[in-house]
Write a protein that holds these residues in place. Sequence first.
Motif, PDB file in Angstrom:
ATOM      1  N   ILE A  78      -1.449  -6.121  57.351  1.00 38.24           N
ATOM      2  CA  ILE A  78      -0.690  -5.655  58.514  1.00 38.24           C
ATOM      3  C   ILE A  78      -0.006  -4.336  58.202  1.00 38.24           C
ATOM      4  O   ILE A  78      -0.069  -3.372  58.978  1.00 38.24           O
ATOM      5  CB  ILE A  78       0.351  -6.710  58.938  1.00 38.24           C
ATOM      6  N   LYS A  79       0.663  -4.275  57.052  1.00 39.21           N
ATOM      7  CA  LYS A  79       1.368  -3.039  56.657  1.00 39.21           C
ATOM      8  C   LYS A  79       0.397  -1.875  56.502  1.00 39.21           C
ATOM      9  O   LYS A  79       0.714  -0.733  56.836  1.00 39.21           O
ATOM     10  CB  LYS A  79       2.134  -3.309  55.372  1.00 39.21           C
ATOM     11  N   ARG A  80      -0.812  -2.141  56.029  1.00 39.08           N
ATOM     12  CA  ARG A  80      -1.793  -1.083  55.844  1.00 39.08           C
ATOM     13  C   ARG A  80      -2.196  -0.450  57.179  1.00 39.08           C
ATOM     14  O   ARG A  80      -2.456   0.743  57.253  1.00 39.08           O
ATOM     15  CB  ARG A  80      -3.026  -1.644  55.128  1.00 39.08           C
ATOM     16  N   LEU A  81      -2.234  -1.251  58.232  1.00 41.54           N
ATOM     17  CA  LEU A  81      -2.563  -0.716  59.544  1.00 41.54           C
ATOM     18  C   LEU A  81      -1.408   0.068  60.147  1.00 41.54           C
ATOM     19  O   LEU A  81      -1.623   0.944  60.993  1.00 41.54           O
ATOM     20  CB  LEU A  81      -2.983  -1.844  60.487  1.00 41.54           C
ATOM     21  N   TRP A  82      -0.197  -0.252  59.746  1.00 41.61           N
ATOM     22  CA  TRP A  82       0.960   0.515  60.226  1.00 41.61           C
ATOM     23  C   TRP A  82       1.036   1.893  59.575  1.00 41.61           C
ATOM     24  O   TRP A  82       1.541   2.840  60.172  1.00 41.61           O
ATOM     25  CB  TRP A  82       2.244  -0.260  59.946  1.00 41.61           C
ATOM     26  N   LEU A  84      -0.496   5.237  58.534  1.00 45.41           N
ATOM     27  CA  LEU A  84      -1.644   6.013  59.000  1.00 45.41           C
ATOM     28  C   LEU A  84      -2.575   6.409  57.858  1.00 45.41           C
ATOM     29  O   LEU A  84      -3.798   6.393  58.004  1.00 45.41           O
ATOM     30  CB  LEU A  84      -1.159   7.257  59.743  1.00 45.41           C
ATOM     31  N   ARG A  85      -2.011   6.773  56.716  1.00 45.54           N
ATOM     32  CA  ARG A  85      -2.850   7.186  55.591  1.00 45.54           C
ATOM     33  C   ARG A  85      -3.657   6.008  55.051  1.00 45.54           C
ATOM     34  O   ARG A  85      -4.857   6.120  54.797  1.00 45.54           O
ATOM     35  CB  ARG A  85      -1.995   7.788  54.477  1.00 45.54           C
ATOM     36  N   GLN A 115       2.018  10.754  54.223  1.00 43.33           N
ATOM     37  CA  GLN A 115       2.396   9.375  54.517  1.00 43.33           C
ATOM     38  C   GLN A 115       3.196   9.333  55.805  1.00 43.33           C
ATOM     39  O   GLN A 115       4.225   9.987  55.936  1.00 43.33           O
ATOM     40  CB  GLN A 115       3.235   8.816  53.365  1.00 43.33           C
ATOM     41  N   ALA A 116       2.711   8.569  56.762  1.00 46.12           N
ATOM     42  CA  ALA A 116       3.406   8.423  58.040  1.00 46.12           C
ATOM     43  C   ALA A 116       3.076   7.061  58.605  1.00 46.12           C
ATOM     44  O   ALA A 116       2.003   6.514  58.342  1.00 46.12           O
ATOM     45  CB  ALA A 116       2.982   9.525  59.010  1.00 46.12           C
ATOM     46  N   ARG A 246      -7.883  -3.853  67.983  1.00 49.62           N
ATOM     47  CA  ARG A 246      -8.328  -2.831  68.924  1.00 49.62           C
ATOM     48  C   ARG A 246      -7.234  -1.772  69.104  1.00 49.62           C
ATOM     49  O   ARG A 246      -7.526  -0.582  69.235  1.00 49.62           O
ATOM     50  CB  ARG A 246      -8.680  -3.483  70.263  1.00 49.62           C
ATOM     51  N   GLN A 247      -5.991  -2.207  69.128  1.00 46.55           N
ATOM     52  CA  GLN A 247      -4.898  -1.246  69.265  1.00 46.55           C
ATOM     53  C   GLN A 247      -4.875  -0.258  68.106  1.00 46.55           C
ATOM     54  O   GLN A 247      -4.558   0.925  68.282  1.00 46.55           O
ATOM     55  CB  GLN A 247      -3.568  -2.004  69.334  1.00 46.55           C
ATOM     56  N   HIS A 248      -5.220  -0.751  66.906  1.00 39.46           N
ATOM     57  CA  HIS A 248      -5.199   0.105  65.722  1.00 39.46           C
ATOM     58  C   HIS A 248      -6.557   0.737  65.430  1.00 39.46           C
ATOM     59  O   HIS A 248      -6.696   1.454  64.426  1.00 39.46           O
ATOM     60  CB  HIS A 248      -4.727  -0.693  64.504  1.00 39.46           C
TER      61      HIS A 248
END
Length: 285
Positions: A78-82, A84-85, A115-116, A246-248
Amino acid sequence: MVVSLTWALLALPRLRKRLPKIYLIARSWWLMLAALCACYVIAKITDNSQPSQPPTYPYQWLLIAFFVLIGLRGSYEIKRLWCLRNKAVLIHKLQARGLQANTQPFSQTSPHSPQAYTRLNLLDLLFSFAFITLIVSLIALQQLIWQREQYGVLFFVLYASQFNDIAQYLCGRLLGHKLFKRGLASTISPNKSIEGALFGSMLAALLATLLGIWLTPFSWWICLLAAYGLAVSGIAGDLLESAFKRQHGVKDTGTMLAGHGGVLDRVDSLLIGVPLFTLFYWLLG
């Protein structure tokens, strides 16, 4: 044994060629169930050093550790999808394995970008809450099962979910769009059909009931109701994760389970059903 036989049957070249997705589902479930069974076998080792006292189980913590590890891995996905990098790195991995088209959002993002983090919305928070609730529920359910010495209940829950995945896919492939022209949720998961959800959930409930009669102390009609409830809630959990992905702009949340994504892709059908089942199991026990 059931999953092993299913996996072995699907490994036959002819069936594997015709049903590659079912083969991958069975394989990923086998890996998770094998790990869970190993934890159960070790956790059942008793300490009889004091004959006058009831036997104790010094390795019972392994079961909790197993679910905590799933929770940590899922939280990382989950954190990885938040981030952007990190999301860009994941998408490049999926594209390199042919699991995601180059037209997906963020596909051209460089893995070396600053990193963002993406701005969280209601769906992000809802999915994260559902996943945390699932892990807590699995630990609570395991503790309740252990206290009541009804060890087959957890496997019944997992089998109901697994049968649902396979039955929906098969029914959707055989009957999809023959009775209903529109899909189940076309904007979220275009490949899901109403026929697959309707007939697949009923077939999964029947198959899970047969095992539930053997694995659990429940009567057949309770097994049937529980299995059908798990199947229907499994569809809802799958759609929730599909909307999150799909959102990500990603096809899978990871590459850990070869051919079948990450941990979140494997436990999505448990997101809603397991917490509800745990609640009823606790109240009715």
